[in-house]
Write an enzyme that holds these catalytic residues in place. Structure first.
Site, PDB file in Angstrom:
ATOM      1  CB  CYS A   1      -1.298   0.141   1.313  1.00 22.79           C
ATOM      2  SG  CYS A   1      -2.362   1.716   1.036  1.00 22.79           S
ATOM      3  CD1 TRP A   2       4.302   5.118  -2.191  1.00 13.99           C
ATOM      4  CD2 TRP A   2       2.502   5.476  -4.437  1.00 13.99           C
ATOM      5  NE1 TRP A   2       4.724   5.417  -3.099  1.00 13.99           N
ATOM      6  CE2 TRP A   2       4.171   6.292  -4.010  1.00 13.99           C
ATOM      7  CE3 TRP A   2       2.121   5.897  -5.060  1.00 13.99           C
ATOM      8  CZ2 TRP A   2       4.330   7.140  -5.318  1.00 13.99           C
ATOM      9  CZ3 TRP A   2       2.204   6.726  -5.388  1.00 13.99           C
ATOM     10  CH2 TRP A   2       3.522   7.763  -6.004  1.00 13.99           C
TER      11      TRP A   2
END
Lengths: 617, 166
Positions: B42-43
């Site tokens: 997850c960025w």
């Protein structure tokens, strides 16, 4: 059952990747090729895909020719200076002379660009303009969706396909739908690779949940490189990986802070440290240390040396600037518009830059082609002026016929950023239309035997898991298959330890790389045993394939260049100085899939503008 | 930071699944609600948070380096053309920000093919769509003379083959 259904898609122009390069390619292809069938294929959803998914707070490539601010020649000088002399100046000039028309179009489409008291775009720095860019990607995606005949979202392209009849000519691509599992065979007269550069080939600082918070998007899986490398397209400057100085842990950008907010760095004792390392830099790189602005890699070098000497942590001095309420708003919105994670890090740690000067860090290395670095494919230059050695056909065409590139894909052209990548997509799109026009009836055809063999290979990880899973009681440990995450972490460890990652303070030499090459070889063999428990893991498996092939190419280039050209990005311990006599050139590689070898050669650098602006200008 | 989904707010509509650039928002087959299946990919781009019609998605800073009890909440209102943020520090301090996101109506971008078709000869020239007008620069598209080009000689033409893998 995944992979059983084959979907055939025919097009005139196939755009792989719907980020800024791909959206520009689709737009321009449609403009010039009214009768052309233009297809975009994207592994996510183009509404929020690519490096600009969460937005941007600045456009970092804008000349401002309308206000007499910069000319393309100035931009070429800036690129060349920042990359220590080695850029494809012909390609850079081309971006520079077109990029303003792209930005003016973005504004017309609805992108909020800030203006100053004179009604001109608000400058952040000499090349940057400030925007409210939360919806930058959705706006550009709207234009691309209208331009394309069809957008195929959620399809991971795994391989390019070559023409059955004519050697060295592209004919399409294959991939799979991440939702349905269907196998897609794209046949196209021209293909434009506009996929992403590579995060996660070097081990990141954070190895837990935080491994997702890489500087470059975790979905940038090096497809920009793996796709052309495999079919033998020549690559250039793949050793030129980038290391970023950023706010610690969130990797929040520093550009607006340095340029607009006028904040500055100091060491852990409140001292300016950069001047202290000037002489040591000069010993390594000579006169390049005197260039203005100081090249990005050299500023990194001073940071690194200061920390090694015990002067850390390096901090950004924000307390003064943030007393100005306007600057405080800019400082925070800068993150919220493009790196939300940094705002979260500060909120979580009670860091208010009005009261605390936040820490900086030097990131793990990344391989990409649009920031202060220029790895990528070797491309033909503009028809009206590119030297013969840089010109073999159509603008932005690689050394494979009909295969074009844009954005991170193409090498030698740093500092394109969002607007330049879109502009390069436009250049590739127009050239692809011309290429397709010129083909006439001599059109490429995909080879059924080739794509049927690839179909088996692509879905093999599902089969490996199905069979191997019965062997064990449960868990992630199997003697027969390797999960994609396990393979990725092995790759990151190899590249970190044997190719100059942050864990080794970016240091590498021949014996290290010789061992690294052996380890990569075994990892590559093990990729045949990847196991995927479903389509999401199959996506991760193929992203890993792309990252490994890109990494091999990075290793081969790093070994070939026997000098330290960019201290602060990486160091060759066995060749610790910049060597202009032997290495003021590009490195080129060509991969032979059958032998697994990279053939290396040098290519000349042409300087197309003078070193300095004349006084009269 | 990795996103998570509140059980009582999510109705399983799948907007987050459709938008996530990392393909990590999935519908759990048991609860029929969305879940982040891979927080370490997850960025924290907030695409899912912004897309959720129920405001059911939130995030919690990465456990590697973010102490708990903070919030960064967002409300994106495309019809109003704004985005609003509320930050809550661990010690309770709050900050609020509002920014514009678009100056035109959604869906109003003119398609590239709605412009008058360019002359057939244009494809052989160097100008791109809408040029030279959109350059807005006196003198139009820039040209460069090849006379000033300088080729840097290559001192040592050595080539080599790198056996990176077999």
């Amino acid at each position: 059952m995944a992979g059983k259904k084959i979907v055939h898609v025919d097009s005139d122009i196939l755009v792989i990747g719907g980020g800024f390069g791909g959206c520009g390619a689709a737009y321009e292809s449609r403009y010039w090729g009214r009768d052309k069938n233009v297809v975009i294929v994207e592994k996510a959803n183009i509404e929020r895909s690519g490096a600009v998914a969460q937005g941007l707070y600045a456009i970092n490539c804008y000349m401002g020719m309308r206000w007499g601010q910069n000319e393309p020649e100035d931009y070429v000088r800036y690129q060349r200076n920042d990359l220590m002399g080695l850029v494809r100046e012909d390609l850079g000039y081309d971006i520079g002379r077109h990029v303003d028309s792209t930005v003016h179009k973005f504004e017309e489409w609805g992108l909020p660009i800030m203006t100053d008291e004179n009604g001109q775009y608000q400058r952040e720095g000499k090349w940057q303009i400030m925007i409210h860019g939360e919806s930058y990607k959705p706006i550009v995606a709207e234009a691309a969706r209208k331009a394309a005949n069809k957008v195929y979202n959620r399809i991971m392209v795994t391989h390019l396909l070559m023409d059955k009849k004519q050697a060295n000519r592209v004919a399409g691509a294959v991939g799979f739908n991440v939702r349905t599992g269907d196998f897609y065979v794209f046949q196209s007269k021209a293909v434009i690779v506009a996929a992403g550069g590579a995060s996660h080939i070097f081990k990141p600082h954070s190895a837990g949940e935080g491994m997702g918070r890489t500087w470059y998007a975790p979905w940038s899986s090096g497809s920009a490189y793996a796709l052309p490398i495999r079919v033998g397209a020549k690559m250039t400057q793949m050793e030129n990986r980038i290391v970023l100085t950023r706010f610690k842990d969130g990797y929040g950008p520093v550009g607006a802070y340095f340029l607009h907010l006028k904040t500055y760095t100091e060491n852990g004792f409140g001292e300016a440290y950069e001047p202290k390392w000037r002489d040591s830099i000069e010993q390594m790189v000579g006169d390049y240390v005197n260039h203005e602005p100081v090249p990005t890699c050299l500023r990194n070098h001073a940071f690194l040396k200061e920390v090694e000497a015990g002067g850390g942590p390096i901090r950004m001095v924000t307390k003064e600037a943030f007393k100005d309420p306007h600057k405080e708003i800019v400082g925070w919105e800068n993150f919220l518009g493009m790196t939300i994670g940094q705002a979260v890090v500060w909120a979580a740690n009670n860091i208010d830059p009005k009261e605390i000067n936040p820490e900086l860090v030097m990131s793990e290395p990344y391989v990409m082609g649009s920031h202060a670095t220029c790895s990528g494919a070797w491309a033909s230059g503009p028809e009206d002026y590119a030297p013969d050695e840089y010109q073999w056909g159509y603008n932005r065409m690689m050394t494979v016929d009909g295969l074009f590139g844009a954005g991170d894909t193409l090498g030698g052209t740093p500092h394109k950023f969002s607007s330049g990548s879109f502009t390069e997509g436009r250049l590739a799109g127009k050239a692809a239309v011309k290429y397709v026009n010129d083909l006439g009836t001599n059109v490429p055809e995909v080879d059924e035997a080739e794509y049927m063999a690839l179909q088996v290979e692509i879905y093999q990880p599902l089969e490996n898991y199905r069979v191997g899973r019965n062997e064990i009681t449960g868990g992630t440990v199997s003697p027969s298959y390797l999960l994609p995450l396990a393979g990725l972490q092995r790759l990151e460890k190899i590249m970190d330890e044997y190719c100059g990652g942050c864990g080794q303070r970016y240091m590498v030499n021949t014996p290290l790389m010789e061992r690294g090459i052996e380890l990569l070889k075994m990892l590559k063999e093990d990729l045949a045993n990847l196991g995927a428990d479903g389509l999401h893991q199959l996506l991760r498996a193929w992203e890993l394939h792309h990252r490994v092939l890109a990494s091999e190419c990075v290793m081969a280039h790093t070994m070939y260049r026997e000098e330290t050209r960019w201290p602060g990005y990486y160091y060759r311990g066995d060749f610790p100085k910049l060597d202009d006599k032997n290495w003021h050139c590009f490195t080129l590689s060509q991969y032979d899939e059958r032998s697994g070898e990279f053939h290396m050669e040098k290519a000349p650098v042409y300087h197309i503008v003078d070193e300095h602006k004349k006084a009269a200008e | 930071m990795p996103t998570f989904v509140y059980m009582t707010a999510c109705d399983g509509c799948g907007h987050c699944v459709d938008i996530c650039p990392s393909d990590i928002m999935h519908i759990d087959p048991v609860t029929r609600r969305a879940v982040n299946i891979e927080p370490n990919f997850c960025w924290e781009c907030y695409s899912c948070v912004k897309a959720c019609p129920q405001n059911a998605i939130d995030d919690r800073g990465y456990s590697d380096f973010a102490p708990m009890n903070h919030k960064v909440r967002v409300l994106r209102e495309p019809e109003k053309g704004t985005i609003s943020w509320r930050l809550k520090f661990r010690d309770g301090r709050e900050k609020n920000f509002v920014s514009p996101i678009r100056t035109t109506e959604w869906g109003t971008i003119k398609c590239a093919s709605e412009y008058e078709a360019p002359d057939a000869s244009g494809i052989d020239g160097q100008e791109l769509a809408h040029e030279p007008d959109y350059l807005k620069a006196d003198g139009g598209l820039r040209r460069i003379s090849t006379k000033q080009f300088k080729k840097h000689p290559i001192a040592n033409k050595s080539t080599s083959s790198m056996k990176a893998a077999e």
